[in-house]
Design a protein around this motif. Structure first.
Motif, PDB file in Angstrom:
ATOM      1  N   GLY A   1       0.728  -1.257   0.000  1.00 25.70           N
ATOM      2  CA  GLY A   1       0.000   0.000   0.000  1.00 25.70           C
ATOM      3  C   GLY A   1       0.758   1.308   0.000  1.00 25.70           C
TER       4      GLY A   1
ATOM      5  N   ALA B   1       1.945   2.884  -4.424  1.00 30.27           N
ATOM      6  CA  ALA B   1       0.834   2.548  -5.313  1.00 30.27           C
ATOM      7  C   ALA B   1       1.255   2.546  -6.777  1.00 30.27           C
ATOM      8  CB  ALA B   1      -0.324   3.514  -5.096  1.00 30.27           C
ATOM      9  N   ASP B   2       2.218   3.366  -7.119  1.00 23.45           N
ATOM     10  CA  ASP B   2       2.761   3.358  -8.485  1.00 23.45           C
ATOM     11  C   ASP B   2       4.233   2.982  -8.403  1.00 23.45           C
ATOM     12  OD1 ASP B   2       0.653   4.432 -10.422  1.00 23.45           O
ATOM     13  OD2 ASP B   2       0.562   5.912  -8.810  1.00 23.45           O
TER      14      ASP B   2
ATOM     15  N   GLU C   1       3.057  -4.242  -7.060  1.00 27.71           N
ATOM     16  CA  GLU C   1       2.979  -2.842  -6.629  1.00 27.71           C
ATOM     17  C   GLU C   1       1.940  -2.740  -5.506  1.00 27.71           C
ATOM     18  OE1 GLU C   1      -0.143  -2.090  -7.755  1.00 27.71           O
ATOM     19  OE2 GLU C   1      -0.030  -3.819  -9.108  1.00 27.71           O
ATOM     20  N   GLY C   2       1.966  -1.601  -4.820  1.00 25.27           N
ATOM     21  CA  GLY C   2       1.167  -1.461  -3.618  1.00 25.27           C
ATOM     22  C   GLY C   2      -0.328  -1.331  -3.852  1.00 25.27           C
ATOM     23  N   PHE C   3      -0.743  -1.060  -5.076  1.00 28.45           N
ATOM     24  CA  PHE C   3      -2.173  -0.954  -5.338  1.00 28.45           C
ATOM     25  C   PHE C   3      -2.809  -2.340  -5.276  1.00 28.45           C
ATOM     26  CE2 PHE C   3      -6.047  -0.634  -7.804  1.00 28.45           C
ATOM     27  CZ  PHE C   3      -6.578   0.588  -7.408  1.00 28.45           C
ATOM     28  N   THR C   4      -2.309  -3.224  -6.126  1.00 27.82           N
ATOM     29  CA  THR C   4      -2.847  -4.587  -6.143  1.00 27.82           C
ATOM     30  C   THR C   4      -2.635  -5.262  -4.788  1.00 27.82           C
ATOM     31  OG1 THR C   4      -2.297  -4.705  -8.486  1.00 27.82           O
ATOM     32  CG2 THR C   4      -2.849  -6.765  -7.412  1.00 27.82           C
TER      33      THR C   4
END
Lengths: 313, 313
Positions: free
Chosen positions: B145, B148-149, B228-231
């Motif tokens: 988290g 995110a990118d 990445e932190g989004f997924t």
């Protein structure tokens, strides 16, 4: 209404495809005439044994099969007599009104894009998954894999396509739309989510309720959840694995049972000019039946015309 | 070894923080001296009631608290006497060897980056989550988290940091590393995953086993899964929701119980120069105890020196 079905696609074809046809004809009130595309010699004994109403279907012979692991473009080019190639040919020429296959997914995608194309204004057709929710209803998550890299405009279009599908096929009257994100407030997330939020917020036709998080996927916070296809695919496959876990752990629970995605049938390619439904390779009779039902619904509800109208504006 | 603990952080502080300290002192063999940072007046009766060995801890008074929803940078700037500000001051000046808080996550992140900085060569410090796996073991997923990118190089570094953590803290001797992706073969995925694959494959210190999919997260296909932190955040929060689902559906299953992430304690910020552990806001006694244990392990195993050595090369 003529619905084309690839009888040779999927791990259990043609046996389960025939069973699915029987299940459909035996249990669903249908005006549809089924066009069964497959190897006549292989189908004949199965169809005869199933004792189907012969007025309800016809068989179109295909002499080739595209294997589950063949290279999609190459296979479509070299196997013009395959059930998938013939299916798209029939669809393109208007001899069937919808095409269903549980065969090679890549070949189905390539075939779709080459033969019937996107609806005008749709930048990226998309595929979705139903999401079993705790309250017993079904949500919708999209994209789940064909658009791994997206722009904000793509996600906006997925939201529109998903809303129309939810409204007309899942019968949700004013479907709420959530943006899958990693925080609740506007401004949270990666660059894509940050850019998408205002587009969803400002679109007059969407019932946008803001960001939803991973914890909200299964609880039904939004009827339609949009994301790029990378995250969506990971979420879908993780959800699918819950069924295996329930089986392995011997968990008997009605809700956990609903993660058996096989039972849902297949996913329509949303945003293309004719109904195409892609089934899971492991599809069995219920999945085939449900895909035929879905094709029928898509035709009856005129979903594609509604999508067209929405994108003409 | 002196471990600093923010006694005012988290929804159930300071009561559960004190209980956690007691649990740690009662059940864990420890050389650690605990430095409890919090409001003396609030702590005194709780500590007295807990009847702790007074040689094992000392209290550092803090007169302010950063609330869970305060703006991180603003709060840190304006509340110099808050438990989080004091904690980072003690850590920076070497008066404690590790700092733990279940308070405002943003303030913890900002405080970490401002006070103790990244280890040389680490572009992006990261946070991870343990993943309860079907075989009873724990996997590791990162980033979950704060990034995110990402670029491919960041994911490579997460893989290195995760491998070292898995080896030294989770005691996996030669941890396998998987790249979270939407297909098994090399070349699949979004642009980031495609660019990351060869970096992981070619790195001599990683036991890279290729792509893993959403269905593999819970089954233990790889000991360390990078994304990445989004997924990663979506996956983590979806996994967390499984515990709520099990409770709501009255599912009694040992494996499902393990999705109660509260019991794992907190996540270390990996890649920074001193041990910082961030707890969940809903942390209770076991979570606090486990975070102290983790801080002790990170110090005893010299994890940060090993990370430093790895990034010096």
């Amino acid at each position: 209404m003529r619905i084309g079905l690839d009888m040779m696609g999927g791990d259990y074809a043609p046996v389960e495809a025939v069973k699915g046809v029987k299940l459909f004809l035996d249990t669903v009130a249908a005006d549809a005439h089924l066009v069964l595309i497959g190897d006549e010699a292989a189908l004949a004994p199965l169809l005869s044994e199933a004792q189907l109403d012969q007025s309800k279907y016809s068989v179109v012979h295909s002499s080739q099969v595209i294997g589950m692991n063949e290279h999609p473009t190459k296979a479509l080019k070299e196997k013009q007599h395959s059930s998938i190639s013939i299916g798209f040919h029939l669809l393109q020429s208007g001899k069937i009104d919808a095409f269903i296959s549980a065969g090679n997914t890549g070949a189905m995608m390539v075939g779709t894009f080459y033969s019937i194309k996107a609806i005008e204004g749709v930048q990226r057709p998309t595929i979705s998954t139903p999401v079993p929710r705790l309250d017993g209803s079904l949500g919708l998550l999209l994209d789940v894999g064909i658009n791994a890299d997206c722009k904000a405009e793509n996600l906006l279009q997925f939201a529109i396509l998903g809303s129309l599908y939810s409204r007309h096929i899942l019968n949700v009257s004013n479907p709420t739309v959530g943006l899958l994100n990693i925080g609740e407030e506007e401004g949270k997330g990666n660059l894509l989510a940050q850019a998408t939020y205002p587009l969803l917020k400002e679109h007059p036709e969407l019932n946008f309720i803001g960001n939803v998080e991973g914890r909200d996927v299964l609880t039904g916070k939004a009827d339609v959840i949009v994301c790029e296809g990378f995250t969506g695919n990971v979420v879908l496959k993780m959800a699918e694995s819950l069924h295996d876990i329930a089986v392995q752990r011997n968990i008997n629970d009605e809700y956990m049972d609903r993660f058996n995605f096989q039972s849902y049938g297949g996913t329509p390619v949303l945003g293309v000019s004719k109904p195409v439904i892609i089934g899971h390779g492991i599809s069995k009779d219920t999945a085939f039946k449900n895909m035929i039902v879905l094709a029928q619904q898509m035709i009856e509800t005129k979903l594609l015309e509604k999508i067209r109208e929405s994108f003409v504006k």
